[in-house]
Design a protein around this motif. Sequence first.
Motif, PDB file in Angstrom:
ATOM      1  N   MET A   1     -58.271 -80.791  33.909  1.00 25.70           N
ATOM      2  CA  MET A   1     -57.802 -82.178  33.847  1.00 25.70           C
ATOM      3  C   MET A   1     -58.730 -83.049  34.682  1.00 25.70           C
ATOM      4  O   MET A   1     -59.047 -82.741  35.828  1.00 25.70           O
ATOM      5  N   GLN A   4     -58.342 -89.000  37.696  1.00 29.95           N
ATOM      6  CA  GLN A   4     -58.214 -90.340  37.140  1.00 29.95           C
ATOM      7  C   GLN A   4     -58.393 -91.447  38.164  1.00 29.95           C
ATOM      8  O   GLN A   4     -58.586 -92.588  37.805  1.00 29.95           O
ATOM      9  N   LYS A  62     -44.900 -77.680  35.465  1.00 28.13           N
ATOM     10  CA  LYS A  62     -46.109 -78.070  34.725  1.00 28.13           C
ATOM     11  C   LYS A  62     -46.794 -76.923  33.990  1.00 28.13           C
ATOM     12  O   LYS A  62     -47.530 -77.165  33.035  1.00 28.13           O
ATOM     13  N   MET A  92     -50.555 -76.722  29.004  1.00 33.70           N
ATOM     14  CA  MET A  92     -50.133 -77.848  28.171  1.00 33.70           C
ATOM     15  C   MET A  92     -49.622 -77.360  26.812  1.00 33.70           C
ATOM     16  O   MET A  92     -48.703 -77.948  26.245  1.00 33.70           O
ATOM     17  N   GLN A 114     -43.690 -86.886  26.446  1.00 33.32           N
ATOM     18  CA  GLN A 114     -45.019 -86.446  26.038  1.00 33.32           C
ATOM     19  C   GLN A 114     -45.542 -85.406  27.024  1.00 33.32           C
ATOM     20  O   GLN A 114     -45.092 -85.359  28.176  1.00 33.32           O
ATOM     21  N   ASN A 116     -48.274 -85.266  28.671  1.00 39.18           N
ATOM     22  CA  ASN A 116     -48.873 -85.875  29.863  1.00 39.18           C
ATOM     23  C   ASN A 116     -47.836 -86.464  30.811  1.00 39.18           C
ATOM     24  O   ASN A 116     -48.117 -86.654  31.993  1.00 39.18           O
ATOM     25  N   ASP A 117     -46.653 -86.786  30.306  1.00 40.29           N
ATOM     26  CA  ASP A 117     -45.596 -87.287  31.186  1.00 40.29           C
ATOM     27  C   ASP A 117     -45.257 -86.261  32.257  1.00 40.29           C
ATOM     28  O   ASP A 117     -44.918 -86.620  33.384  1.00 40.29           O
ATOM     29  N   TYR A 119     -47.370 -83.052  32.660  1.00 41.31           N
ATOM     30  CA  TYR A 119     -48.553 -82.376  33.199  1.00 41.31           C
ATOM     31  C   TYR A 119     -49.355 -83.277  34.129  1.00 41.31           C
ATOM     32  O   TYR A 119     -49.862 -82.845  35.151  1.00 41.31           O
ATOM     33  N   GLU A 120     -49.473 -84.552  33.771  1.00 45.37           N
ATOM     34  CA  GLU A 120     -50.231 -85.486  34.615  1.00 45.37           C
ATOM     35  C   GLU A 120     -49.313 -86.371  35.455  1.00 45.37           C
ATOM     36  O   GLU A 120     -49.758 -87.352  36.038  1.00 45.37           O
ATOM     37  N   LYS A 122     -47.105 -88.566  34.727  1.00 45.89           N
ATOM     38  CA  LYS A 122     -47.105 -89.976  34.337  1.00 45.89           C
ATOM     39  C   LYS A 122     -45.694 -90.568  34.361  1.00 45.89           C
ATOM     40  O   LYS A 122     -45.484 -91.651  34.878  1.00 45.89           O
TER      41      LYS A 122
END
Length: 201
Positions: A1, A4, A62, A92, A114, A116-117, A119-120, A122
């Motif tokens: 990943m 960011q 995660k 993922m 989602q 990414n909600d 795993y990342e 968000k």
Amino acid sequence: MAYQGPAYGLSRECMLKSRAKFDMDKALQVLEWIEKVTDLELNPPNPERGFEDFVDFCDCLKDGMALCRLINRIMPGAVTKINKSVSPFKQMENIEMFLKGCLKYGLKSWDMFQVNDLYEKKNPYLVVNCLFSLGGLAQRNGFDGPVVGVKVADENKRIFTREQLEMGKTVLSLQTGTNRGASQAGMTPYGSTRQILPDRR
């Protein structure tokens, strides 16, 4: 990943709003439910740590393994292969397989999150809401294990005959209103100045 970096402007505003919706008490209830159903130890976050607790919550789930095991306990065979690799792609993929299993089980698309909600990190509140919805649906579908959330109501479908539907067209609803008192008698003509006159008795 990919890293960011910090968010600024509108992105930061949206991120802060999303994190403000996260309820740690509900998150702990969800983790406790998953532990009971799956017989796994998730090491839930410490509620005394404060604002960053959502990070620990996401880290507990995660890798997607606990989620896949959860949906398999509720609906056996929902996920045929659970990846045990630490590779981000495989983790993922586990989350994606859990979400597909939820859809098969009958969860509505608007109750989902989602990948990414989670795993990342968000929108962790969406993950909590999804798991509460899954718990409610499991109760309705007769799951006999531990429960969380509110049981989803059964459908109460009504069937009307053609005559009943036609009769409904003859009744004026309250929203239709009335034309009684709709006359403009006594009002000044459109465009003229307002007449403010003293009462003459």
